[in-house]
Each structure stands twice: as C-alpha cells, then as structure tokens.
Design a protein around this motif. Structure first.
Motif, PDB file in Angstrom:
ATOM      1  N   LEU A  94       0.680  -0.988  -0.078  1.00  0.00           N
ATOM      2  CA  LEU A  94      -0.106  -0.152  -0.188  1.00  0.00           C
ATOM      3  C   LEU A  94       0.890   1.227  -0.120  1.00  0.00           C
ATOM      4  N   VAL A  95       2.145   1.027   0.559  1.00  0.00           N
ATOM      5  CA  VAL A  95       3.028   2.321   0.680  1.00  0.00           C
ATOM      6  C   VAL A  95       4.129   2.383  -0.780  1.00  0.00           C
ATOM      7  N   ARG A  96       4.213   1.265  -1.089  1.00  0.00           N
ATOM      8  CA  ARG A  96       5.184   0.836  -2.109  1.00  0.00           C
ATOM      9  C   ARG A  96       4.824   1.419  -3.635  1.00  0.00           C
ATOM     10  N   ARG A  97       3.361   1.281  -3.640  1.00  0.00           N
ATOM     11  CA  ARG A  97       2.870   1.635  -4.945  1.00  0.00           C
ATOM     12  C   ARG A  97       2.645   3.155  -5.237  1.00  0.00           C
ATOM     13  N   PRO A  98       2.222   3.902  -4.307  1.00  0.00           N
ATOM     14  CA  PRO A  98       2.465   5.359  -4.343  1.00  0.00           C
ATOM     15  C   PRO A  98       3.731   5.995  -4.454  1.00  0.00           C
ATOM     16  N   LEU A  99       4.619   5.180  -3.654  1.00  0.00           N
ATOM     17  CA  LEU A  99       6.018   5.870  -3.593  1.00  0.00           C
ATOM     18  C   LEU A  99       6.794   5.548  -4.942  1.00  0.00           C
ATOM     19  N   ALA A 100       6.514   4.355  -5.582  1.00  0.00           N
ATOM     20  CA  ALA A 100       7.058   4.043  -6.914  1.00  0.00           C
ATOM     21  C   ALA A 100       6.362   5.054  -8.024  1.00  0.00           C
ATOM     22  N   ALA A 101       5.093   5.363  -7.868  1.00  0.00           N
ATOM     23  CA  ALA A 101       4.648   6.059  -8.833  1.00  0.00           C
ATOM     24  C   ALA A 101       4.980   7.853  -8.816  1.00  0.00           C
TER      25      ALA A 101
END
Length: 165
Positions: free
Chosen positions: A108-115
């Motif tokens: 849940l944190v990785r996806r927005p940070l990667a984007a």
C-alpha cells in the motif's frame, strides 16, 4: 517545494509526538504510557529484524536467479525506513513505521512511492534532455553497439615484419 515539506515534517513530528504522548498520559497514566512506548519499540525492533531478514533472503534469491531486484530492493528500503521509525520513541512514528515494515501494508505504501519516484524521474529527464534531444544522443560510443557507432571500422591488424623500425 519538497525540501520545505520535508523540513516542516521534521520540525512538526516531535511536536505532534509530544502532544500524542501527553494525551496518552492523561488517558492511561504516565507509567502505562512509558510501558506502551517501550513495548511498541521492542515489538517494532522484533518485526523489523524478522522482515529485514526476509527481505534480505528475497533480495539474495533474486540475485541468484539473475532477475533485477526491483520490488525486492524497494521492500528492503521500506523495511529499513520503517525500522528507523519504529526505533524512534512515539506513537505516530511507530504507526508509520509499522505501515512500512509489515508485509501486508508495505504494498500500500510501495505503489504510491513508486509512482511518485517514476513521475519525478520523468520530470528530471524532461529537464535534462531538451525537446527533440534523446538520451541516446548522450550515450558514449563505447557503450553503443558497434553497428551504431560511426567511428568503428571493422578490419584486421596485420603486423609487417619487414617494415623498418
């Protein structure tokens, strides 16, 4: 702008932690609050160690398979950041640290940070390479394939033993 936001977060986090701890002292008492802060730090240290080992094993396995460790590397970085937050005393940093460390909340944190990271990278490339200019124009000849480089002349070296020295 991001530097200003980071500075505000760094300055406001201790103030918010003190307010939350003061509220907890008012609700459950000083000793119970101290016990809760110490317990969350100990639990956070244990979870970080466990998840850090797991992330390290997955990272090593990706290296053995020869697969680029994209997700594994980001997971390792998130576990490290979460572990640092869990070691800091306070309930807000512990909550954020748990979000980064736990395996079911990490995506849940990785996806927005990667984007966010890929968006920032595209913006940096747009600033670095003017319109009409491509990254390949800056690629050194040594890293290009021989058929792409205009300076490569295919041939054979012949040593002439009869030539004067």
């Amino acid at each position: 702008m991001p530097a200003l936001v980071l500075l505000l977060v760094i300055l406001l986090t201790p103030i918010l932690e003190i307010v939350v701890i003061a509220q907890a002292v008012g609700l459950i008492g000083g000793w119970w609050t101290l016990a809760a802060v110490l317990a969350t730090s100990a639990l956070g240290g244990w979870i970080t160690r466990r998840e850090g080992r797991r992330a390290w094993r997955v990272l090593q396995e990706a290296g053995r398979r020869g697969v680029p460790p994209e997700r594994e590397l980001s997971d390792s970085a998130l576990v490290l950041a979460g572990g640092l937050l869990l070691l800091a005393p306070g309930f807000l940093t512990d909550l954020l640290g748990l979000l980064l460390v736990l395996p079911f909340t990490r995506p849940l944190v990785r996806r927005p940070l990667a984007a966010y990271g890929s968006r920032r990278l595209r913006e940096a490339e747009a600033r670095a390479f003017p319109p009409g200019m491509t990254r390949e124009a800056f690629t050194p000849y040594a890293t290009r394939a021989p058929e792409e480089s205009p300076r490569v002349v295919r041939g054979e070296v012949v040593q002439d033993d009869d030539a004067p020295k």
